[in-house]
Design a protein around this motif. Sequence first.
Motif, PDB file in Angstrom:
ATOM      1  N   LEU A  45       0.836  -1.210   0.000  1.00  0.00           N
ATOM      2  CA  LEU A  45       0.000   0.000   0.000  1.00  0.00           C
ATOM      3  C   LEU A  45       0.865   1.251   0.000  1.00  0.00           C
ATOM      4  CD1 LEU A  45      -3.007  -0.721   2.393  1.00  0.00           C
ATOM      5  CD2 LEU A  45      -3.026  -0.440  -0.083  1.00  0.00           C
ATOM      6  N   VAL A  46       1.913   1.254   0.802  1.00  0.00           N
ATOM      7  CA  VAL A  46       2.815   2.404   0.846  1.00  0.00           C
ATOM      8  C   VAL A  46       3.430   2.625  -0.538  1.00  0.00           C
ATOM      9  CG1 VAL A  46       4.941   3.311   1.833  1.00  0.00           C
ATOM     10  CG2 VAL A  46       3.263   2.169   3.312  1.00  0.00           C
ATOM     11  N   ALA A  47       3.857   1.563  -1.186  1.00  0.00           N
ATOM     12  CA  ALA A  47       4.457   1.682  -2.522  1.00  0.00           C
ATOM     13  C   ALA A  47       3.436   2.245  -3.518  1.00  0.00           C
ATOM     14  CB  ALA A  47       4.976   0.325  -2.989  1.00  0.00           C
ATOM     15  N   ARG A  48       2.208   1.761  -3.445  1.00  0.00           N
ATOM     16  CA  ARG A  48       1.158   2.253  -4.356  1.00  0.00           C
ATOM     17  C   ARG A  48       0.906   3.726  -4.117  1.00  0.00           C
ATOM     18  NH1 ARG A  48      -4.850   2.298  -4.088  1.00  0.00           N
ATOM     19  NH2 ARG A  48      -5.511   2.607  -6.235  1.00  0.00           N
ATOM     20  N   TRP A  49       0.734   4.109  -2.849  1.00  0.00           N
ATOM     21  CA  TRP A  49       0.441   5.511  -2.531  1.00  0.00           C
ATOM     22  C   TRP A  49       1.610   6.417  -2.887  1.00  0.00           C
ATOM     23  CZ3 TRP A  49      -1.866   3.841   2.789  1.00  0.00           C
ATOM     24  CH2 TRP A  49      -3.135   3.310   2.588  1.00  0.00           C
ATOM     25  N   GLU A  50       2.828   5.956  -2.688  1.00  0.00           N
ATOM     26  CA  GLU A  50       3.995   6.764  -3.066  1.00  0.00           C
ATOM     27  C   GLU A  50       4.055   6.956  -4.583  1.00  0.00           C
ATOM     28  OE1 GLU A  50       7.368   4.958  -1.145  1.00  0.00           O
ATOM     29  OE2 GLU A  50       6.974   6.035   0.713  1.00  0.00           O
ATOM     30  N   LEU A  93       1.421   7.024  -6.533  1.00  0.00           N
ATOM     31  CA  LEU A  93       0.354   7.986  -6.846  1.00  0.00           C
ATOM     32  C   LEU A  93       0.752   9.410  -6.474  1.00  0.00           C
ATOM     33  CD1 LEU A  93      -2.785   5.937  -5.773  1.00  0.00           C
ATOM     34  CD2 LEU A  93      -2.119   6.588  -8.097  1.00  0.00           C
ATOM     35  N   ILE A  94       1.454   9.567  -5.369  1.00  0.00           N
ATOM     36  CA  ILE A  94       1.912  10.890  -4.942  1.00  0.00           C
ATOM     37  C   ILE A  94       2.803  11.516  -6.018  1.00  0.00           C
ATOM     38  CG2 ILE A  94       3.474  12.053  -3.312  1.00  0.00           C
ATOM     39  CD1 ILE A  94       2.330  10.080  -1.153  1.00  0.00           C
ATOM     40  N   LYS A  95       3.643  10.698  -6.644  1.00  0.00           N
ATOM     41  CA  LYS A  95       4.605  11.191  -7.633  1.00  0.00           C
ATOM     42  C   LYS A  95       4.011  11.334  -9.037  1.00  0.00           C
ATOM     43  CE  LYS A  95       8.388   8.938  -5.204  1.00  0.00           C
ATOM     44  NZ  LYS A  95       9.319   7.817  -5.229  1.00  0.00           N
ATOM     45  N   THR A  96       2.801  10.818  -9.251  1.00  0.00           N
ATOM     46  CA  THR A  96       2.208  10.799 -10.588  1.00  0.00           C
ATOM     47  C   THR A  96       1.344  12.037 -10.827  1.00  0.00           C
ATOM     48  OG1 THR A  96       2.130   8.384 -10.487  1.00  0.00           O
ATOM     49  CG2 THR A  96       0.782   9.443 -12.185  1.00  0.00           C
ATOM     50  N   PRO A  97       1.648  12.823 -11.856  1.00  0.00           N
ATOM     51  CA  PRO A  97       0.768  13.945 -12.195  1.00  0.00           C
ATOM     52  C   PRO A  97      -0.622  13.419 -12.577  1.00  0.00           C
ATOM     53  CG  PRO A  97       2.855  14.108 -13.384  1.00  0.00           C
ATOM     54  CD  PRO A  97       2.817  12.759 -12.737  1.00  0.00           C
TER      55      PRO A  97
END
Length: 99
Positions: A50-55, A57-61
Motif C-alpha cells: 500500500l505504501v508503494a502504491r500511494w507513493e 500515486l503521490i509522484k504521478t501527475p
Amino acid sequence: MPDKQFTESFASLMEELAALEHRRWAHWQRYVHEKGERRPDGSVVLPAELVARWERLIKTPYEELTNEEKDSDREQVQKYLPILKRWLQRVRGENEGNA
C-alpha cells in the motif's frame, strides 16, 4: 452584491468547504488506519504494498493517472460541487436582484 456581503458569503462558503474537507480527510484516515496494523504503542504499521502504491500515486501527475485513478479523484471532487453550485446560484441571484 456589495463587497461586504460578498466577503461574508465567501467566508460562509469557505467554512462549508472546510467542514466537507475535514469529513473527507477523516474518512481517508479511517481507511488508512483500517489497512494498517495497530501496535501496542499506538502506532500503525502499513503494508509495504500500500505504501508503494500511494507513493507512486503521490509522484504521478493527474494527467498520467489511469482512468480508474482519475475516477477516484473525480468522485471526491463531486462531493464539493453541490456546495459550490448553491453558492454560485445564491451569488448570481443576489447580483441579478441588484441589476
